[in-house]
Design a protein around this motif. Structure first.
Motif, PDB file in Angstrom:
ATOM      1  N   LEU A 240      10.931  -2.632  12.631  1.00  0.00           N
ATOM      2  CA  LEU A 240      11.476  -3.303  11.443  1.00  0.00           C
ATOM      3  C   LEU A 240      12.884  -2.820  11.124  1.00  0.00           C
ATOM      4  N   GLN A 241      13.265  -1.690  11.691  1.00  0.00           N
ATOM      5  CA  GLN A 241      14.617  -1.132  11.527  1.00  0.00           C
ATOM      6  C   GLN A 241      14.969  -0.917  10.049  1.00  0.00           C
ATOM      7  N   LEU A 242      14.052  -0.316   9.333  1.00  0.00           N
ATOM      8  CA  LEU A 242      14.274  -0.087   7.902  1.00  0.00           C
ATOM      9  C   LEU A 242      15.161   1.125   7.638  1.00  0.00           C
ATOM     10  N   ARG A 243      15.556   1.812   8.696  1.00  0.00           N
ATOM     11  CA  ARG A 243      16.477   2.945   8.549  1.00  0.00           C
ATOM     12  C   ARG A 243      17.936   2.525   8.742  1.00  0.00           C
ATOM     13  N   LEU A 244      18.162   1.263   9.109  1.00  0.00           N
ATOM     14  CA  LEU A 244      19.500   0.805   9.499  1.00  0.00           C
ATOM     15  C   LEU A 244      19.968  -0.395   8.677  1.00  0.00           C
ATOM     16  N   PRO A 245      20.566  -0.229   7.500  1.00  0.00           N
ATOM     17  CA  PRO A 245      20.598   1.008   6.709  1.00  0.00           C
ATOM     18  C   PRO A 245      19.239   1.237   6.057  1.00  0.00           C
ATOM     19  N   ILE A 246      19.085   2.372   5.421  1.00  0.00           N
ATOM     20  CA  ILE A 246      17.779   2.725   4.883  1.00  0.00           C
ATOM     21  C   ILE A 246      17.349   1.784   3.759  1.00  0.00           C
ATOM     22  N   VAL A 247      16.079   1.406   3.788  1.00  0.00           N
ATOM     23  CA  VAL A 247      15.478   0.614   2.708  1.00  0.00           C
ATOM     24  C   VAL A 247      14.998   1.580   1.636  1.00  0.00           C
ATOM     25  N   ASP A 248      15.482   1.397   0.421  1.00  0.00           N
ATOM     26  CA  ASP A 248      15.076   2.286  -0.669  1.00  0.00           C
ATOM     27  C   ASP A 248      13.635   2.048  -1.098  1.00  0.00           C
ATOM     28  N   LEU A 249      13.191   0.788  -0.998  1.00  0.00           N
ATOM     29  CA  LEU A 249      11.836   0.472  -1.446  1.00  0.00           C
ATOM     30  C   LEU A 249      11.243  -0.628  -0.576  1.00  0.00           C
ATOM     31  N   LEU A 250      10.109  -0.329   0.047  1.00  0.00           N
ATOM     32  CA  LEU A 250       9.321  -1.312   0.777  1.00  0.00           C
ATOM     33  C   LEU A 250       8.080  -1.608  -0.052  1.00  0.00           C
ATOM     34  N   VAL A 251       7.872  -2.873  -0.380  1.00  0.00           N
ATOM     35  CA  VAL A 251       6.710  -3.270  -1.185  1.00  0.00           C
ATOM     36  C   VAL A 251       5.749  -4.057  -0.314  1.00  0.00           C
ATOM     37  N   LEU A 252       4.494  -3.596  -0.222  1.00  0.00           N
ATOM     38  CA  LEU A 252       3.432  -4.303   0.480  1.00  0.00           C
ATOM     39  C   LEU A 252       2.406  -4.723  -0.556  1.00  0.00           C
ATOM     40  N   SER A 253       2.355  -6.008  -0.856  1.00  0.00           N
ATOM     41  CA  SER A 253       1.559  -6.406  -2.019  1.00  0.00           C
ATOM     42  C   SER A 253       0.138  -6.821  -1.702  1.00  0.00           C
ATOM     43  N   ALA A 254      -0.299  -6.723  -0.443  1.00  0.00           N
ATOM     44  CA  ALA A 254      -1.692  -7.089  -0.159  1.00  0.00           C
ATOM     45  C   ALA A 254      -2.295  -6.216   0.916  1.00  0.00           C
ATOM     46  N   CYS A 255      -2.024  -4.911   0.880  1.00  0.00           N
ATOM     47  CA  CYS A 255      -2.573  -4.050   1.930  1.00  0.00           C
ATOM     48  C   CYS A 255      -3.913  -3.452   1.526  1.00  0.00           C
ATOM     49  N   GLN A 256      -4.576  -2.868   2.493  1.00  0.00           N
ATOM     50  CA  GLN A 256      -5.940  -2.390   2.268  1.00  0.00           C
ATOM     51  C   GLN A 256      -6.223  -1.176   3.133  1.00  0.00           C
ATOM     52  N   THR A 257      -6.796  -0.132   2.539  1.00  0.00           N
ATOM     53  CA  THR A 257      -7.206   1.028   3.317  1.00  0.00           C
ATOM     54  C   THR A 257      -8.722   1.038   3.455  1.00  0.00           C
ATOM     55  N   ALA A 258      -9.192   1.698   4.502  1.00  0.00           N
ATOM     56  CA  ALA A 258     -10.621   1.954   4.619  1.00  0.00           C
ATOM     57  C   ALA A 258     -10.898   3.122   3.671  1.00  0.00           C
ATOM     58  N   LEU A 259     -11.321   2.817   2.472  1.00  0.00           N
ATOM     59  CA  LEU A 259     -11.432   3.826   1.418  1.00  0.00           C
ATOM     60  C   LEU A 259     -12.328   4.976   1.834  1.00  0.00           C
ATOM     61  N   GLY A 260     -11.796   6.188   1.718  1.00  0.00           N
ATOM     62  CA  GLY A 260     -12.583   7.367   2.026  1.00  0.00           C
ATOM     63  C   GLY A 260     -12.557   7.779   3.479  1.00  0.00           C
ATOM     64  N   ASP A 261     -11.932   6.976   4.353  1.00  0.00           N
ATOM     65  CA  ASP A 261     -11.835   7.346   5.757  1.00  0.00           C
ATOM     66  C   ASP A 261     -10.575   8.178   5.961  1.00  0.00           C
ATOM     67  N   PRO A 262     -10.693   9.444   6.382  1.00  0.00           N
ATOM     68  CA  PRO A 262      -9.529  10.337   6.471  1.00  0.00           C
ATOM     69  C   PRO A 262      -8.392   9.805   7.334  1.00  0.00           C
ATOM     70  N   GLN A 263      -8.723   9.183   8.480  1.00  0.00           N
ATOM     71  CA  GLN A 263      -7.672   8.680   9.364  1.00  0.00           C
ATOM     72  C   GLN A 263      -6.940   7.502   8.736  1.00  0.00           C
ATOM     73  N   ALA A 264      -7.695   6.582   8.139  1.00  0.00           N
ATOM     74  CA  ALA A 264      -7.075   5.431   7.498  1.00  0.00           C
ATOM     75  C   ALA A 264      -6.231   5.872   6.306  1.00  0.00           C
ATOM     76  N   GLU A 265      -6.744   6.830   5.547  1.00  0.00           N
ATOM     77  CA  GLU A 265      -6.011   7.345   4.389  1.00  0.00           C
ATOM     78  C   GLU A 265      -4.698   7.985   4.813  1.00  0.00           C
ATOM     79  N   LEU A 266      -4.728   8.710   5.931  1.00  0.00           N
ATOM     80  CA  LEU A 266      -3.528   9.380   6.409  1.00  0.00           C
ATOM     81  C   LEU A 266      -2.459   8.352   6.788  1.00  0.00           C
ATOM     82  N   GLY A 267      -2.916   7.246   7.393  1.00  0.00           N
ATOM     83  CA  GLY A 267      -1.989   6.177   7.738  1.00  0.00           C
ATOM     84  C   GLY A 267      -1.362   5.567   6.507  1.00  0.00           C
TER      85      GLY A 267
END
Length: 307
Positions: free
Chosen positions: A205-232
């Motif tokens: 996505l090249q968000l470092r060129l130049p840096i993006v101050d804020l990335l908004v993801l308005s419909a994401c989902q984690t596997a709640l309580g799963d350590p690997q998913a949480e870390l991601g």
């Protein structure tokens, strides 16, 4: 600055007890079928007593207004905003942020009041549930903040890169499905119109060129309580290259997302830091009767730099 760190330990509190209560709170707040009750309060108040209660006098004495949580496995998907002192939610008193590690956040401050937004998203998908409110969401955001909106077949990695080459948008808003799942890193992805971008491909996505101050993801989902998913999820800001990421711990309703995002961008124009804009948006949302349950507002989490 210049003061000694405040340390507080809980020798009588077992790790398994904290995880059990955290799991209960997640279940009671993330289930859309439970929005007509307040059963979440018991676990929200217990966690408040453990995490905040013992140091609250010092927080008030030092006039602290922002809390950054650096937490371990099984707590990264905890809706911290819902912690409750018996009268108020934590978010009604403090700006809140989640950080993967102190050494991994960008400490530089940038004003976002006049920053234009690149808003992209999809309302329909081949193999995922539709998001019918996305067109309205993108229109509302660009009208409020200024910027450009691109929908469905215009929502591609190539177009994102091309638009940022023409104008270095400091805010990128992606209204789409994002999944954080256990197992190999490829299992977690961000859905574009024509492809899935896995966590280890976010550099595309090249968000470092130049840096993006804020990335908004308005419909994401984690596997709640799963350590690997949480870390991601917690590592989103690091993986993407953005200074800060606003994501959701579970798939919030279309109406709830639209309501909160409108308020967030309204407050972003007048608040000194991003975490304050999020707090004000969450408080305004929870004060509306139809969105008062934490399911609608507590999933939204600021990751990385709060300012």
């Amino acid at each position: 600055p210049g003061t000694r760190p405040i340390r507080h330990s809980f020798p009588t509190v077992k790790q398994k007890d904290v995880r059990t209560i955290a799991k209960i709170l997640r279940q009671e707040t993330s289930n859309p079928n439970k929005v007509d009750n307040t059963r979440y309060l018991a676990s929200a108040q217990q966690l408040y007593q453990w995490f905040i209660g013992p140091v609250e006098k010092q927080l008030k004495r030092q006039k602290i207004d922002t809390l950054l949580f650096c937490v371990g496995a099984s707590l990264r998907s905890l809706p911290l905003a819902t912690l409750h002192d018996g009268k108020k939610f934590l978010v009604e008193k403090y700006n809140i942020g989640l950080i993967p590690a102190f050494s991994l956040i960008d400490l530089r401050y940038t004003k976002l009041q006049d920053t234009k937004v690149l808003a992209m998203g999809a309302s329909e998908f081949q193999d995922l549930t539709p998001l019918p409110a996305v067109p309205q969401e993108l229109t509302a955001i660009t009208k409020s903040q200024g910027g450009s909106a691109f929908l469905n077949n215009q929502f591609t990695v190539e177009n994102l890169q091309a638009q940022r080459q023409q104008q270095p948008y400091g805010i990128v808003h992606l209204a789409t499905h994002a999944r954080f799942q256990s197992g190999i890193v490829e299992n977690s992805y961000l859905q574009f119109w024509d492809q899935k971008i896995s966590l280890n491909q976010l550099s595309k996505l090249q968000l470092r060129l130049p840096i993006v101050d804020l990335l908004v993801l308005s419909a994401c989902q984690t596997a709640l309580g799963d350590p690997q998913a949480e870390l991601g999820f917690a590592g989103l800001a690091i993986q993407s290259g953005a200074k800060s990421v606003l994501g959701t711990l579970w798939s919030v309703s279309d109406e709830g997302t639209l309501q909160l995002m409108r308020q967030f961008y309204k407050y972003l124009k007048v608040s000194p830091i991003k975490a304050e804009a999020l707090r004000k948006a969450q408080v305004e949302t929870l004060q509306k009767k139809e969105f008062s349950h934490p399911y609608y507002w507590s999933a939204f989490t600021m990751i990385g730099s709060p300012w």
